[in-house]
Design a protein around this motif. Structure first.
Motif, short mmCIF file in Angstrom:
data_model
loop_
_atom_site.label_atom_id
_atom_site.label_comp_id
_atom_site.label_asym_id
_atom_site.label_seq_id
_atom_site.Cartn_x
_atom_site.Cartn_y
_atom_site.Cartn_z
N PHE A 196 -37.34 -32.19 51.77
CA PHE A 196 -36.51 -33.00 50.37
C PHE A 196 -35.82 -32.13 49.53
N VAL B 38 -33.42 -34.36 47.39
CA VAL B 38 -34.97 -35.53 47.37
C VAL B 38 -35.59 -34.98 46.15
N LEU B 39 -35.86 -33.42 45.97
CA LEU B 39 -37.25 -33.38 44.77
C LEU B 39 -35.79 -32.32 44.68
N ASP C 195 -38.83 -30.80 39.13
CA ASP C 195 -39.90 -32.61 39.80
C ASP C 195 -41.73 -31.95 40.39
N GLU D 282 -54.06 -40.51 50.14
CA GLU D 282 -52.78 -41.86 50.28
C GLU D 282 -52.34 -41.28 52.08
N MET E 168 -43.60 -41.68 50.65
CA MET E 168 -43.23 -40.65 50.86
C MET E 168 -43.64 -39.34 52.13
N PHE E 169 -43.97 -39.36 52.60
CA PHE E 169 -45.01 -38.54 53.44
C PHE E 169 -44.38 -38.77 54.86
N GLN F 8 -41.80 -31.04 54.88
CA GLN F 8 -41.27 -32.14 54.61
C GLN F 8 -40.93 -31.66 53.08
#
Length: 119
Positions: A23, A28-29, A33, A44, A1-2, A19
């Protein structure tokens, strides 16, 4: 995602913030959420958890996310005022990165709105 660029001159915590805000802006967010945990995002991306925590803390201060202790960090309901500010910041950030000063911006804004600082 990032997608973080560890070689970038932009600090990693700012990349995370940018980011997340992108989003949110793109839908997206959505409000409420859940964001990845500090540990998960750090692992990650091979970065220090304190870097992620700093990004989340600053977003929380600005009202873009909220923290529920022991449950995680969530996207906040963004008011119309915060949405406007988000758009303005997105426009101004590249200008700042390219060396445009606050004074340059104020002069340009005054000119655009027909105001004269010398009056």
């Amino acid at each position: 995602m990032f997608l973080l660029n560890l070689q970038s001159k932009e600090p990693i915590f700012e990349q995370i913030q940018t980011q997340i805000l992108s989003f949110i802006e793109a839908g997206v967010l959505k409000p409420n959420d859940k964001l990845p945990s500090v540990r998960q995002l750090a692992t990650e991306n091979g970065i220090n958890p304190n870097t992620v925590a700093k990004a989340y803390a600053q977003l929380e201060q600005k009202g873009y996310v909220y923290n529920l202790p022991k449950k995680g960090v969530y996207v906040a309901e963004i008011s119309m005022e915060n949405s406007k500010m988000l758009q303005i910041e997105a426009l101004l950030k590249p200008l700042k990165e390219n060396g445009i000063t606050k004074e340059d911006l104020i002069t340009a804004i005054n000119r655009l709105y027909g105001e004269d600082n010398n009056a």
